[in-house]
Design a protein around this motif. Structure first.
Motif, PDB file in Angstrom:
ATOM      1  N   HIS A  35       0.820  -1.209   0.000  1.00 23.71           N
ATOM      2  CA  HIS A  35       0.000   0.000   0.000  1.00 23.71           C
ATOM      3  C   HIS A  35       0.857   1.264   0.000  1.00 23.71           C
ATOM      4  N   PHE A  36       0.496   2.187  -0.886  1.00 19.99           N
ATOM      5  CA  PHE A  36       1.134   3.491  -0.967  1.00 19.99           C
ATOM      6  C   PHE A  36       0.123   4.547  -0.550  1.00 19.99           C
ATOM      7  N   SER A  37       0.627   5.653  -0.002  1.00 14.71           N
ATOM      8  CA  SER A  37      -0.236   6.812   0.175  1.00 14.71           C
ATOM      9  C   SER A  37      -0.449   7.405  -1.213  1.00 14.71           C
ATOM     10  N   GLU A  38      -1.398   8.307  -1.329  1.00 11.12           N
ATOM     11  CA  GLU A  38      -1.675   8.923  -2.635  1.00 11.12           C
ATOM     12  C   GLU A  38      -0.433   9.630  -3.166  1.00 11.12           C
ATOM     13  N   GLU A  39       0.277  10.319  -2.277  1.00 16.14           N
ATOM     14  CA  GLU A  39       1.490  11.036  -2.674  1.00 16.14           C
ATOM     15  C   GLU A  39       2.586  10.061  -3.113  1.00 16.14           C
ATOM     16  N   GLU A  40       2.744   8.977  -2.365  1.00 15.72           N
ATOM     17  CA  GLU A  40       3.762   7.973  -2.707  1.00 15.72           C
ATOM     18  C   GLU A  40       3.455   7.322  -4.052  1.00 15.72           C
ATOM     19  N   ASP A  42       1.751   8.676  -6.554  1.00 15.33           N
ATOM     20  CA  ASP A  42       2.032   9.666  -7.596  1.00 15.33           C
ATOM     21  C   ASP A  42       3.523   9.687  -7.932  1.00 15.33           C
ATOM     22  N   GLU A  43       4.356   9.610  -6.895  1.00 17.18           N
ATOM     23  CA  GLU A  43       5.809   9.587  -7.103  1.00 17.18           C
ATOM     24  C   GLU A  43       6.242   8.310  -7.810  1.00 17.18           C
ATOM     25  N   PHE A  44       5.592   7.206  -7.462  1.00 13.82           N
ATOM     26  CA  PHE A  44       5.881   5.918  -8.086  1.00 13.82           C
ATOM     27  C   PHE A  44       5.565   5.961  -9.579  1.00 13.82           C
ATOM     28  N   VAL A  45       4.420   6.540  -9.917  1.00 10.79           N
ATOM     29  CA  VAL A  45       4.011   6.664 -11.313  1.00 10.79           C
ATOM     30  C   VAL A  45       5.009   7.520 -12.085  1.00 10.79           C
ATOM     31  N   GLU A  46       5.427   8.643 -11.495  1.00  9.60           N
ATOM     32  CA  GLU A  46       6.395   9.527 -12.153  1.00  9.60           C
ATOM     33  C   GLU A  46       7.738   8.836 -12.350  1.00  9.60           C
ATOM     34  N   SER A  47       8.119   8.018 -11.381  1.00 14.14           N
ATOM     35  CA  SER A  47       9.379   7.275 -11.483  1.00 14.14           C
ATOM     36  C   SER A  47       9.334   6.295 -12.659  1.00 14.14           C
ATOM     37  N   ILE A  48       8.220   5.595 -12.796  1.00 14.39           N
ATOM     38  CA  ILE A  48       8.059   4.651 -13.912  1.00 14.39           C
ATOM     39  C   ILE A  48       8.046   5.400 -15.242  1.00 14.39           C
ATOM     40  N   LYS A  49       7.389   6.548 -15.244  1.00 18.17           N
ATOM     41  CA  LYS A  49       7.312   7.343 -16.474  1.00 18.17           C
ATOM     42  C   LYS A  49       8.695   7.810 -16.928  1.00 18.17           C
ATOM     43  N   SER A  50       9.539   8.219 -15.987  1.00 23.16           N
ATOM     44  CA  SER A  50      10.849   8.762 -16.337  1.00 23.16           C
ATOM     45  C   SER A  50      11.944   7.703 -16.460  1.00 23.16           C
ATOM     46  N   LEU A  79       1.046  -2.487 -12.124  1.00 26.05           N
ATOM     47  CA  LEU A  79      -0.030  -2.596 -13.116  1.00 26.05           C
ATOM     48  C   LEU A  79      -0.900  -1.342 -13.101  1.00 26.05           C
ATOM     49  N   GLU A  80      -1.265  -0.873 -11.905  1.00 24.93           N
ATOM     50  CA  GLU A  80      -2.101   0.317 -11.785  1.00 24.93           C
ATOM     51  C   GLU A  80      -1.374   1.567 -12.268  1.00 24.93           C
ATOM     52  N   ALA A  81      -0.067   1.616 -12.043  1.00 25.68           N
ATOM     53  CA  ALA A  81       0.726   2.751 -12.521  1.00 25.68           C
ATOM     54  C   ALA A  81       0.721   2.793 -14.049  1.00 25.68           C
ATOM     55  N   GLU A 163      -4.861   4.523  11.931  1.00 21.10           N
ATOM     56  CA  GLU A 163      -3.563   4.820  12.556  1.00 21.10           C
ATOM     57  C   GLU A 163      -2.576   3.679  12.338  1.00 21.10           C
ATOM     58  N   LEU A 164      -3.086   2.459  12.289  1.00 22.39           N
ATOM     59  CA  LEU A 164      -2.246   1.301  11.981  1.00 22.39           C
ATOM     60  C   LEU A 164      -1.764   1.359  10.542  1.00 22.39           C
ATOM     61  N   ARG A 165      -2.687   1.694   9.634  1.00 17.62           N
ATOM     62  CA  ARG A 165      -2.335   1.777   8.215  1.00 17.62           C
ATOM     63  C   ARG A 165      -1.269   2.853   7.972  1.00 17.62           C
ATOM     64  N   GLN A 166      -1.370   3.942   8.726  1.00 19.64           N
ATOM     65  CA  GLN A 166      -0.420   5.045   8.566  1.00 19.64           C
ATOM     66  C   GLN A 166       0.850   4.859   9.400  1.00 19.64           C
ATOM     67  N   ARG A 167       0.955   3.690  10.051  1.00 19.74           N
ATOM     68  CA  ARG A 167       2.129   3.341  10.861  1.00 19.74           C
ATOM     69  C   ARG A 167       2.311   4.263  12.079  1.00 19.74           C
ATOM     70  N   LYS A 168       1.231   4.900  12.521  1.00 15.85           N
ATOM     71  CA  LYS A 168       1.305   5.703  13.744  1.00 15.85           C
ATOM     72  C   LYS A 168       1.279   4.792  14.971  1.00 15.85           C
ATOM     73  N   LEU A 169       0.660   3.631  14.793  1.00 16.39           N
ATOM     74  CA  LEU A 169       0.641   2.591  15.818  1.00 16.39           C
ATOM     75  C   LEU A 169       1.147   1.292  15.194  1.00 16.39           C
ATOM     76  N   SER A 170       1.816   0.483  16.000  1.00 16.02           N
ATOM     77  CA  SER A 170       2.247  -0.822  15.517  1.00 16.02           C
ATOM     78  C   SER A 170       1.172  -1.864  15.823  1.00 16.02           C
ATOM     79  N   ILE A 171       1.307  -3.029  15.227  1.00 16.29           N
ATOM     80  CA  ILE A 171       0.383  -4.124  15.518  1.00 16.29           C
ATOM     81  C   ILE A 171       0.420  -4.452  17.004  1.00 16.29           C
TER      82      ILE A 171
END
Length: 246
Positions: A35-40, A42-50, A79-81, A163-171
């Motif tokens: 899982h990526f955040s929306e910002e991550e 977007d950066e992943f897509v740009e990396s593949i593009k370049s 695939l989604e990128a 908060e778990l998904r965002q790694r603010k808390l651990s399992i």
């Protein structure tokens, strides 16, 4: 043909990269994803593009609906990128027939970037589909006790799941909070306090009694602990409520 040459050709066959149309790949509904955040993303897509794709997506031949010649095993974000970039084809590596869920779980657990809530939901879904906890634990290479505890994460309130998904808390934090109280409101209050203080799991265990006491309602004005018969006026104690009335 000598044995060494045969082994070399077999090895080359296994790692052969092909380019196929994206719509020929079947994506299983039940699988584990990175899982990526929306910002991550977007950066992943740009990396593949370049820079292009550094790793092909992994597929096996065939699909459950028999309509597509390949089933995705690993590389959904890639695939989604490609889809985001409106590319029609993508590099693939074909491997032997594998269970898509088992393969994606193995790969992402090894990478250490599995969404814990998604993992808990997958365990829950597999049990609903008839898998035993023993079978699931073997598939995940976990103890049955650990798999059972992970499944409990599905019962957490949505705020703690996020908060778990965002790694603010651990399992481990989440499991410890669940062991303190099954009241979801109190769990949320404790979680916020843990994040605010940056508490370790050991600190959470040491201070759990104090944290649980903090889940009692407090007057929004003076901070005094509210009695059960108080708090009718916007969570204020009797004294502060009287001041407002005047």
């Amino acid at each position: 043909m000598n044995k060494e040459k045969e082994e070399k050709e077999v090895k080359e066959e296994k790692v052969r990269i092909e380019e196929i149309e994206i719509d020929k790949i079947y994506i299983p509904e039940l699988r584990c994803n990175s899982h990526f955040s929306e910002e991550e993303f977007d950066e992943f897509v740009e990396s593949i593009k370049s820079k292009g794709l550094l790793q092909p997506v992994i597929v096996c031949k065939g699909s459950p609906d028999l309509k597509k010649p390949y089933t995705l095993l690993d590389g959904k974000n890639r695939l989604e990128a490609y889809k985001r970039l409106n590319y029609k084809t993508i590099p693939i590596q074909v491997v032997k027939q594998e269970d898509p869920l088992a393969y994606s779980l193995h790969v992402n657990l090894h990478r250490g970037n599995v969404d814990p809530i998604e993992l808990a939901e997958i365990i829950d879904k597999m049990i609903e589909n008839g898998k035993t906890l023993t079978e699931i634990a073997q598939m995940l290479k976990l103890s049955e006790s650990r798999a059972s505890k992970l499944r409990k994460l599905t019962k957490l309130p949505s705020s703690i799941k996020e908060e778990l998904r965002q790694r603010k808390l651990s399992i481990e934090h989440a499991l410890e909070i669940q062991s303190i109280t099954d009241d979801t409101r109190k769990q949320e209050i404790i979680a916020k306090e843990v994040i605010k203080r940056g508490m370790s799991v050991s600190e959470l265990r040491e201070k759990k009694e104090g944290l649980l006491a903090k889940t009692e309602r407090e007057c929004m004005s003076c901070g005094a602990t509210l009695r059960k018969d108080e708090g009718k006026w916007f969570w204020l104690c009797s004294s502060c409520s009287e001041k407002i009335k005047k």
